[in-house]
Design a protein around this motif. Sequence first.
Motif, short mmCIF file in Angstrom:
data_model
loop_
_atom_site.label_atom_id
_atom_site.label_comp_id
_atom_site.label_asym_id
_atom_site.label_seq_id
_atom_site.Cartn_x
_atom_site.Cartn_y
_atom_site.Cartn_z
N LEU A 121 0.84 -1.19 0.00
CA LEU A 121 0.00 0.00 0.00
C LEU A 121 0.88 1.24 0.00
CD1 LEU A 121 -2.78 -1.08 2.51
CD2 LEU A 121 -2.80 -1.18 0.02
N THR A 122 0.52 2.21 -0.85
CA THR A 122 1.31 3.42 -1.03
C THR A 122 0.47 4.64 -0.65
OG1 THR A 122 2.51 2.37 -2.85
CG2 THR A 122 2.61 4.78 -2.70
N PRO A 123 0.99 5.54 0.19
CA PRO A 123 0.21 6.71 0.60
C PRO A 123 0.16 7.79 -0.48
CG PRO A 123 2.35 6.74 1.68
CD PRO A 123 2.27 5.44 0.92
N PHE A 124 -0.96 8.53 -0.49
CA PHE A 124 -1.12 9.71 -1.32
C PHE A 124 -2.08 10.65 -0.60
CE2 PHE A 124 -4.52 6.87 -2.57
CZ PHE A 124 -5.61 7.70 -2.80
N ASN A 125 -2.22 11.88 -1.11
CA ASN A 125 -3.03 12.89 -0.44
C ASN A 125 -4.17 13.40 -1.31
OD1 ASN A 125 0.07 13.64 0.46
ND2 ASN A 125 -1.35 13.77 2.18
N TYR A 126 -5.29 13.73 -0.69
CA TYR A 126 -6.29 14.63 -1.24
C TYR A 126 -6.01 16.02 -0.64
CZ TYR A 126 -9.08 10.55 -2.66
OH TYR A 126 -9.52 9.37 -3.23
N ARG A 127 -6.05 17.04 -1.47
CA ARG A 127 -5.69 18.37 -0.97
C ARG A 127 -6.62 18.81 0.15
NH1 ARG A 127 -2.11 21.36 -3.15
NH2 ARG A 127 -2.32 20.31 -5.17
N ARG A 128 -7.89 18.46 0.06
CA ARG A 128 -8.84 18.78 1.13
C ARG A 128 -9.70 17.55 1.39
NH1 ARG A 128 -8.91 22.99 -2.21
NH2 ARG A 128 -10.87 22.38 -3.17
N ASP A 161 -9.19 16.65 -5.10
CA ASP A 161 -7.93 17.14 -5.66
C ASP A 161 -6.73 16.35 -5.14
OD1 ASP A 161 -6.16 18.59 -7.12
OD2 ASP A 161 -6.30 20.43 -5.93
N ILE A 162 -6.30 15.36 -5.91
CA ILE A 162 -5.12 14.56 -5.55
C ILE A 162 -3.89 15.48 -5.55
CG2 ILE A 162 -3.66 12.61 -6.17
CD1 ILE A 162 -6.45 11.76 -5.38
N SER A 163 -3.15 15.52 -4.43
CA SER A 163 -2.04 16.47 -4.30
C SER A 163 -0.69 15.79 -4.15
CB SER A 163 -2.28 17.40 -3.10
OG SER A 163 -2.45 16.68 -1.90
N LEU A 221 -7.93 12.26 -12.46
CA LEU A 221 -7.35 13.40 -11.76
C LEU A 221 -8.16 14.67 -12.02
CD1 LEU A 221 -3.48 13.01 -12.21
CD2 LEU A 221 -4.77 12.85 -10.08
N ALA A 222 -8.56 14.86 -13.27
CA ALA A 222 -9.32 16.06 -13.62
C ALA A 222 -10.67 16.07 -12.91
CB ALA A 222 -9.51 16.13 -15.14
N THR A 223 -11.35 14.92 -12.88
CA THR A 223 -12.65 14.85 -12.19
C THR A 223 -12.50 15.14 -10.71
OG1 THR A 223 -13.48 13.22 -13.77
CG2 THR A 223 -14.59 13.33 -11.64
N ILE A 224 -11.51 14.51 -10.07
CA ILE A 224 -11.34 14.67 -8.63
C ILE A 224 -10.92 16.10 -8.29
CG2 ILE A 224 -10.05 13.82 -6.62
CD1 ILE A 224 -9.79 11.14 -8.14
#
Length: 709
Positions: free
Chosen positions: A537-544, A576-578, A589-592
Amino acid sequence: MLFRTLLLSGATLLSTPAFAEDAPAPQQPAPAATPAPAVPKDIVVTGRLDAARASIQPSLGATTYSISNATIQALPGGDNQQLNQILLQLPGVSQDGAGQLHVRDDHANLQYRINGTILPEGIAVFGQTLSPRLVDRFDLRTGALPAQYGLRTAGIIDITTKSGFENGGELSLYGGSRGTIEPSVEYGGKTGSTNYFVTASYRHNDLGIESVDGSTDALHDQTNQYQGFVYLDHTIDDGNRVSLIGGYSDQRFQIPNPRGLHPDSGYNVGGVSDFLSDDLDERQHERTAFGILSLLHDAGPVTLQGSLFARYSSLQYTPDVLGELLFNGIAQAAKKQDFTTGIQMEGVYRLSGAHTLRGGFVITRDHGTSRTTTQVFPVDAQGAQTGQPIAIADNGSATEMTYSVYLQDEWQPIDHITINFGGRFDHYDGYRSEQQFSPRVNAVWALGGGFTLHGGYARYFSPAPFANVATTTIAKFVGTSAEAPGSFGDVPFAERQDYFDIGAEQKIGPVTIGVDGYHRRSRNLLDEGQFGAPIILTPFNYRRGRIDGIEGNVSYTHHGWLVYGNIAHAEAKGTDISSGQFNFDPADLATISRQYIYLDHDQTWTGSGGASYRFDRGFLQDSKLAASMIYGSGLRRDGAVPNGGKLPGYAVFNISASHKFTGPGIEVRADVFNLFDHVYEIRDGSGVGVGAPQYGQRRGFFFGISKSI
């Protein structure tokens, strides 16, 4: 009082079990009073030191649920279950595939403590590092946590270990459906001023990971797991004690196969283009070793505990090179290792009847290495194969330092009201360098008549799990069948969160009712996903991000009866994937980036419940009957937008019966899991960062026998 909800310093607490007995018959007057036997001094000292250690980190307004070893034994499966399965019986805890679970719709973000000391994070996906057999009691703390808890804040799982005192132990053998065989041994005792406890177990079955097709018997899914644990403590004098804790687990998993599939990728290896999915042979090996050395000092108004801790963990994924190349165009052999060391110092100073100060610091050093060799095809601009497989090596290593310090005051301005306020400062320097000061405040009001209110605010700071951060060099894979969807990706940020929590509890005789609501707003909300071939599992962020929910629980305990039920409603969204953007399809990515979407692990409704009864007389004396259940309204799957749909709901019921033959010290038990053989899907393979489909365990029959030694 099994699963009884109590209030302790404003914390909702599920108590340890104490099965009530019927009232005894009237006794004849005793001819003379007999003085009670004196309690041995060593027991008095040990009890006082245990209480002193616990006083360093009370709940202080957080929502806390506790389960004792006796409670675990009363549940179907007893301590033969995995620890994550026991946690699913608590409010707001939902299950996911591969043994994962979520507390209040957060992804992972859990901190484990053993006897008050932090157990550092490691690398594990399928395996459970800690066995219920070492647990004397554990607490799950969540909500607006006091300042001593930081970095991992969705839930604190604080385990109090068995420690011995009376020389004795237990041999056990458990087994049943799907080739399950699980022998175990535990033994504890006392010699002089030293207590000790050891336990070891082996587990084999043919369902190491959830089935990918819902069949009764998964294909290629065996597991072999070894676990060991040791606890030692030595009382130096009335105010000082030293303790040593060590544990090891070695767990091997086959990756389950779908049936009857053939590749349609168009790839070929040496002219071979066909491969039956039944024949895939992928494996994962996870190992963990940890040690904790602690010194406890208690003198009048001051109690201190200092600890040194270390943890080593490794994960090795072995691919089926030919099969994975033909199905996916990539076959990656991967090995990740992580070694963490640290020091933790915490203390309490009882300043006056109205003020109790607590403070401490934690320093950790985390070093990780990653070694991968990836077989891929060279491809043209349209993605068509242009040659035979090539091997790409991609290795890396990094070190992270983390520093944390906190101070808080438990203040009782007037009777029945307690306010706990303070703050902590966290700084880490690894793939990124970030820091934050986090204020905390909680208030508890005991109104009388068994009714209590609590509320609080916490500012949280949670760096991405260091050992899981991806180190792939994406430029190496340009022009191959493993080329990433995008060409850019930020390193994960620390999540920064504002958390508000309010709750109430009412006790009416043997009935306890509790309710708790929370509201969370996050910047750079952390999530995790499976990207690439290895099951990592790899971490990633949503901006909000925003997560809101409410949970309730009710329990009844009386004369050997326990009935309990929990229900929780939650909604978790992000936009918004950051970070890690290269892992995602550009259209997604554009949709999110334009709207909030549900997190893949969001579940609207989560529930659990059960009942237990212990017979205390007649030919059924020392017999127990129990039942438990879990309910989920379904995790997310893709719909019109990413994570826009949800899977069907499910309810799974388990039952258990056991009897103890007191004379020979033998106990037998029988358990049935998924009583109605309900076929339900935990994951369907779609959703942001979701890997393969995963189904819940089908009906299984299990039997056990244990002997006191």
